[in-house]
Enzyme design. Sequence first.
Site, PDB file in Angstrom:
ATOM      1  CB  CYS B 110     -11.017  33.735 -33.394  1.00 16.47           C
ATOM      2  SG  CYS B 110     -10.581  35.731 -32.054  1.00 16.47           S
ATOM      3  CB  CYS B 113      -7.634  35.486 -28.540  1.00 14.50           C
ATOM      4  SG  CYS B 113      -9.195  36.239 -29.246  1.00 14.50           S
ATOM      5  CB  SER B 114      -9.574  30.620 -28.493  1.00 17.17           C
ATOM      6  OG  SER B 114      -9.489  31.530 -27.502  1.00 17.17           O
ATOM      7  CB  CYS B 115     -13.808  35.213 -30.253  1.00 12.20           C
ATOM      8  SG  CYS B 115     -12.465  36.297 -29.243  1.00 12.20           S
TER       9      CYS B 115
END
Lengths: 218, 209
Positions: B110, B113-115
């Site tokens: 991702c 962000c941090s998906c």
Amino acid sequence: MDGIHDMGGMHGFGKVEPERDEPVFHAPWEGRTLALNRAMGYTGIWTIDQTRAGIERLPPDVYLSSSYYKKWETRLENMIVELGLAGRDELDAGHALRPGKPLERKLTAADVPNTLSRGSFSRPAQAPARFKAGDKVRTKNIHPATHTRLPRYARGKSGVIEAVRGCHVYPDTVAIGQGENPQWLYTVVFESRELWGDAADPSLKMSIEAFEPYLEAV
Amino acid sequence: MTHEHDDHDHEHGSELSEMQLRVRALETVLAEKGYIDQAALDAIVEAYETKVGPHTGARVVAKAWSDPAFKEALLADASKAVASFGLLNRVGDHLIAVENTPKRHNMIVCTLCSCYPWEVLGLPPVWYKSAPYRSRAVSDPRGVLADFGVKLPAGTDIRVWDSTAETRFIVLPMRPAGTDGWSEERLAMLVTRNSMIGTGLPKDPKEAA
């Protein structure tokens, strides 16, 4: 927004350094921060895209120098103050100085097992999908100053629709309070040379999940 | 040397306690305002520390290795297939399983962000959320694999999936040779978290035996 969060393809960050036997949380406050974010999200005061936008708005130096959960903590404080749910004076005092506002709902321990699964972002289609698998498309060259999920490295690039993923909440509008505005979502695949130039390794392909407004027909 | 080490520990410790105090203040204010129930926070932390984790994804992969009909269902609609497996209370929508083959290796990132597929892999490791991984996974995935000590056989193409929407991806790694007749439980022991992100491969059955 063209912020520091949009990191795909940037140079200079060095090697990836996996940590051996990494704990789930590195300190108790990290777990509390995650849980606070979950519990406040459950009250219905903001959407997932508004919280992402809250991280993206952190100044670049703060973003880069803060650990992941420190960013979450800073974002949570900022959003709570912005929405008038608590004042800076209260956060500094460590106690409520005024009564809270009424919120839609409150997360209880009994609710927790059911909130560990993600919600659905599918919505009924407003119109037929414009593209189908195999169609050639180009991503738009857009630079909104607000939240978007089209990364910089994949703007103005030609690719192919690989899959139609249904109609979903549109982050670009929901993040700025302009409604869910559901849009078709596609997996769009790019050749590495389209993204990174002729010197790129041709055995690589990259895909993004692109909402229909990001795409134009070729 | 010892002195430097002490300084480092001291700095680290004081930052942690500052954050600990700040989060405690925030939690107290939000609880006193009536917005949150601290028992719910305890339950969330406990769930992520003890219940949610890559062992779930590993069981899913092991089943796909053992049961061709399940594998087909998993690749067609991973949310539905994982829900039918009954390991989780509920499974969110939009989970997508992508299959490694001798010709193609998949890697998940991702960049924005941090998906990450929390339900089946737990919380993402720090490196997954770090600038080095997010910046380089899309432009230099072979270099990233080298950072993990992974070298793919010649002739393997790489496909990188950037999780830019609410779809979530899990890699279905290739079943290691030499595991004929293994039970699902035993196979699951070979499935590492990183093999389901695409930054690693399953364990060698000879070493795991």
